[in-house]
Design a protein around this motif. Structure first.
Motif, mmCIF file in Angstrom:
data_model
loop_
_atom_site.group_PDB
_atom_site.id
_atom_site.type_symbol
_atom_site.label_atom_id
_atom_site.label_comp_id
_atom_site.label_asym_id
_atom_site.label_seq_id
_atom_site.Cartn_x
_atom_site.Cartn_y
_atom_site.Cartn_z
ATOM 1 N N GLU A 176 15.869 -15.110 -10.917
ATOM 2 C CA GLU A 176 15.355 -15.091 -9.443
ATOM 3 C C GLU A 176 15.755 -13.867 -8.671
ATOM 4 O O GLU A 176 17.144 -13.484 -8.769
ATOM 5 N N HIS A 177 15.032 -13.018 -8.206
ATOM 6 C CA HIS A 177 14.997 -11.650 -7.698
ATOM 7 C C HIS A 177 15.255 -10.772 -8.708
ATOM 8 O O HIS A 177 14.173 -10.198 -9.067
ATOM 9 N N GLY A 178 16.508 -10.068 -9.068
ATOM 10 C CA GLY A 178 16.643 -9.049 -10.113
ATOM 11 C C GLY A 178 16.102 -7.840 -9.732
ATOM 12 O O GLY A 178 16.038 -6.979 -10.555
ATOM 13 N N GLN A 179 15.885 -7.364 -8.444
ATOM 14 C CA GLN A 179 15.551 -6.280 -8.059
ATOM 15 C C GLN A 179 16.411 -4.853 -8.211
ATOM 16 O O GLN A 179 15.784 -3.767 -8.415
ATOM 17 N N LEU A 180 17.579 -5.142 -8.750
ATOM 18 C CA LEU A 180 18.572 -4.244 -9.033
ATOM 19 C C LEU A 180 18.632 -3.956 -10.717
ATOM 20 O O LEU A 180 19.718 -3.447 -11.263
#
Length: 486
Positions: free
Chosen positions: A318-322
């Motif tokens: 979930e997310h993981g934008q970095l």
């Protein structure tokens, strides 16, 4: 004694159960009501029941259940099936008993079917938001963490109807006390999307789900915070405690389990780069979920946290934008889904005024574009979610946020993220999904969740921001909840 009434009288010194819930007449009445609700006769015998919700906007403006024993045939259409990146023509869509039972050649459907002429419009599967918080979207952070829980649930009920009217017929709820709302929707008491609920988010002490104030520390044994008592989060430290809290959510009816594997924006005290839950703690949740035939999804942003979660057996990031390229490739190799959101620090961003939260939000936003680019290039199964959180004014942006993804990929690929790809992720819940049928696709045997749209999905998705105008028909499970097809 009936637990719902708990009424006992003393007659001649003997305790007598006065509750009539078990009486044959009462049980027969319950059965009749349940049958009516299951047939979704919302404008018939259930009108008196639903009337109590009208003041909160919980009753849809238009509902037309399928005539019992008579199929519905959608004709004069072209359609996107949720999987193939092309519009299809020359077929009708036959719906019966809540499912798509056939895609007959145009004009060759059964004569006895009730026909809906789509007027040449496009038909797509009902949309899926794979990262939604049903009970936390329509309230502020203060209301969610310290307000009256009755108010929270009533706002969630109102928002459920609005979510469905935006064309989202299914949501994966990734944290919060959504089990009661799910039950009310499934029984037909109020309108809303299907909910695959995670229940309380499982967090370590000091983790992203620990919303206690500093003056509430240290914690005494058995002393639960408000957010824990309300079912928003479950704080767990060590393998044994993670097993306990995971099993509690499964007992309540969780479709999948949500863990906090790294720092977050909303929480004030945990650094964004912090690693949360040890690999063994995560594996405990994964093992408990697997014993019930389902999986674990993990809130996490950083490469190290993503890789730790994947090593532990987590199947949805979930997310993981970095993420970096190694973490992205590991997602692909492990067959995990990437539930990613358009966190672009624009007008639709969740409002944050605290400088600590704001700084973390800006860091996540800076990584969003690169994350989408890597995911597309490496062939990861990316699915759409919004994570609109404690942002009542932002809930209406749900469709617009999906449309934003056209800056990264063609429109039909965007739609696949919110239909067929998301449906594949939801299918990983197996029997715990509680919905017996494929979601997110137009195919024989799939659930009859369909949208007839005013617009060309192959050309663009701006129409998603105008659901009142652009959705000519909304069907969920074979029931027409909106129809403006002329």
């Amino acid at each position: 004694m009936c637990l719902c009434c708990a009424e006992i009288a003393l007659i001649d010194g003997e305790a007598i159960d006065c509750c009539l819930c078990g009486a044959p007449q009462t049980q027969a009445a319950f059965a009749r009501i349940a049958a009516d609700l299951d047939r979704r006769a919302m404008l018939g015998g259930t009108a008196a029941i639903l009337g109590m919700f009208a003041g909160f906007g919980l009753v849809p403006s238009e509902v037309r259940a399928q005539t019992p024993g008579r199929p519905i045939l959608l004709t004069n259409l072209r359609y996107f099936d949720g999987s193939t990146l092309a519009m299809r023509e020359g077929r009708d869509i036959l719906v019966e008993a809540g499912r798509i039972v056939a895609l007959p050649p145009a004009g060759q459907g059964p004569q006895e079917a009730e026909r809906i002429d789509c007027g040449g419009r496009a038909v797509i599967p009902g949309l899926i938001d794979a990262h939604w918080h049903s009970t936390l979207v329509a309230v502020t952070q203060l209301q969610a963490m310290a307000g009256d829980i009755g108010f929270v649930h009533l706002m969630a009920g109102r928002e459920a109807g609005a979510t469905l009217r935006r064309g989202f017929t299914t949501v994966r709820d990734t944290g919060g006390p959504a089990f009661g709302l799910k039950l009310a929707i499934d029984r037909g008491a109020i309108p809303g999307p299907r909910i695959l609920a995670s229940g309380a988010m499982i967090s370590q002490t000091s983790g992203h789900g620990d919303f206690r104030l500093l003056n509430e520390l240290p914690r005494a044994d058995g002393d639960l915070s408000y957010s824990e008592r309300a079912g928003v989060v479950a704080i767990a430290d060590g393998r044994a405690e993670v097993l306990r809290r995971t099993r509690e959510q499964l007992m309540k009816g969780a479709s999948q389990i949500k863990i906090m594997a790294g720092g977050g924006v909303t929480s004030l005290y945990d650094p964004l780069e912090s690693l949360q839950l040890t690999e063994d703690e995560m594996r405990a949740a994964v093992e408990a979920a697997a014993d019930w035939g389902t999986y674990v999804c993990a809130h996490v942003y950083t490469p190290e946290g993503i890789q730790r979660a994947l090593r532990a057996g987590v199947k949805s990031i979930e997310h993981g934008q970095l993420a970096d390229i190694e973490a992205v490739r590991m997602m692909r190799e492990e067959g995990a889904s990437w539930s990613i959101q358009p966190f672009l620090m624009d007008e639709d961003a969740n409002p944050r005024t605290d400088p600590v939260q704001r700084a973390k939000q800006e860091e996540v936003s800076a990584g969003t574009v690169r994350a989408f680019e890597m995911g597309m290039a490496e062939g990861v199964n990316m699915v759409f979610g919004t994570d609109i959180l404690m942002n009542p004014a932002g809930a209406a942006s749900q469709g617009r946020q999906l449309a934003k993804l056209t800056r990264f990929m063609p429109p039909l690929e965007v739609l696949r993220m919110a239909t067929g790809a998301a449906g594949e992720l939801l299918a990983m819940s197996g029997e715990r999904a509680s919905y017996d049928g494929r979601l997110g696709v137009i195919a024989k045997g799939a659930m009859a969740d369909l949208l007839v749209i005013e617009g060309d999905p192959q050309a663009g998705l701006d129409w998603l921001d105008r659901p009142d105008e652009s959705l000519a028909l909304i069907m969920k499970g074979g029931a027409v909840v909106k129809e403006q097809v002329q």
